[in-house]
Design an enzyme around this catalytic site. Structure first.
Site, PDB file in Angstrom:
ATOM      1  N   HIS A   1       0.842  -1.198   0.000  1.00  0.00           N
ATOM      2  CA  HIS A   1       0.000   0.000   0.000  1.00  0.00           C
ATOM      3  C   HIS A   1       0.878   1.249   0.000  1.00  0.00           C
ATOM      4  CE1 HIS A   1      -3.792  -2.049   1.871  1.00  0.00           C
ATOM      5  NE2 HIS A   1      -3.276  -2.759   0.887  1.00  0.00           N
TER       6      HIS A   1
ATOM      7  N   GLU B   1       0.975   3.816   1.905  1.00  0.00           N
ATOM      8  CA  GLU B   1       1.527   4.176   3.214  1.00  0.00           C
ATOM      9  C   GLU B   1       2.742   3.319   3.565  1.00  0.00           C
ATOM     10  OE1 GLU B   1      -3.061   4.356   3.735  1.00  0.00           O
ATOM     11  OE2 GLU B   1      -1.613   3.270   2.500  1.00  0.00           O
TER      12      GLU B   1
ATOM     13  N   CYS C   1      -6.094   1.746   5.857  1.00  0.00           N
ATOM     14  CA  CYS C   1      -6.741   0.515   6.314  1.00  0.00           C
ATOM     15  C   CYS C   1      -6.157   0.156   7.687  1.00  0.00           C
ATOM     16  CB  CYS C   1      -6.501  -0.613   5.314  1.00  0.00           C
ATOM     17  SG  CYS C   1      -4.777  -1.163   5.233  1.00  0.00           S
TER      18      CYS C   1
ATOM     19  N   CYS D   1      -2.344  -0.524   7.578  1.00  0.00           N
ATOM     20  CA  CYS D   1      -1.545   0.690   7.472  1.00  0.00           C
ATOM     21  C   CYS D   1      -1.609   1.523   8.750  1.00  0.00           C
ATOM     22  CB  CYS D   1      -1.973   1.500   6.255  1.00  0.00           C
ATOM     23  SG  CYS D   1      -1.542   0.674   4.707  1.00  0.00           S
TER      24      CYS D   1
END
Length: 146
Positions: free
Chosen positions: A55, A57, A85, A88
């Protein structure tokens, strides 16, 4: 940080999201700022790397830690175009990021669905920065794929 700075850094995160969009990835982008300087950038690479943890992040956190040669990102602010999410959010907490600023809320997978107070005890959080622009990019991406 003031509102103009937040918008500037969110625009930089949106640039990262456009890199993801152009690569056929879900268009989420992130930048990490320390002392008014971008020290790391990242965007979704889950398809490219065939890695569900890639992701925006996580990519930015890894780049920031490697760039600083440090395990933690204390005194840093993470700007991300979409609400993190749970995975993260955990990474943000463990990296000891001081501030989180995100654009669009994620009503399907955002960490606040599971525990809205999870990060707020440890991390200063601002939401809705350039929310419309962040949301439109995501909506356009998914509409094109239907």
């Amino acid at each position: 940080m003031d509102e103009r700075q937040d918008e500037y850094y969110m625009r930089m995160a949106l640039n990262e999201a456009m890199n993801a969009y152009d690569a056929g990835e879900v268009p989420v982008g992130a930048v990490i700022v320390l002392e008014d300087k971008i020290i790391a950038r990242g965007h979704n690479l889950t398809e490219t790397l065939r890695d569900v943890t890639a992701h925006a992040e996580i990519m930015a956190i890894t780049a920031g830690e490697n760039g600083l040669g440090a395990k933690y990102l204390r005194n840093c602010t993470l700007y991300v175009t979409l609400e993190p999410c749970v995975m993260c959010a955990g990474a943000i907490m463990h990296a000891q990021i001081q501030q989180l600023v995100y654009g669009a809320s994620d009503p399907k997978r955002g960490y606040t669905l599971y525990n809205a107070g999870y990060l707020s005890k440890l991390v200063k959080i601002r939401t809705g920065v350039l929310e419309e622009e962040c949301s439109v990019l995501l909506k356009n991406f998914f509409q094109e794929r239907r």
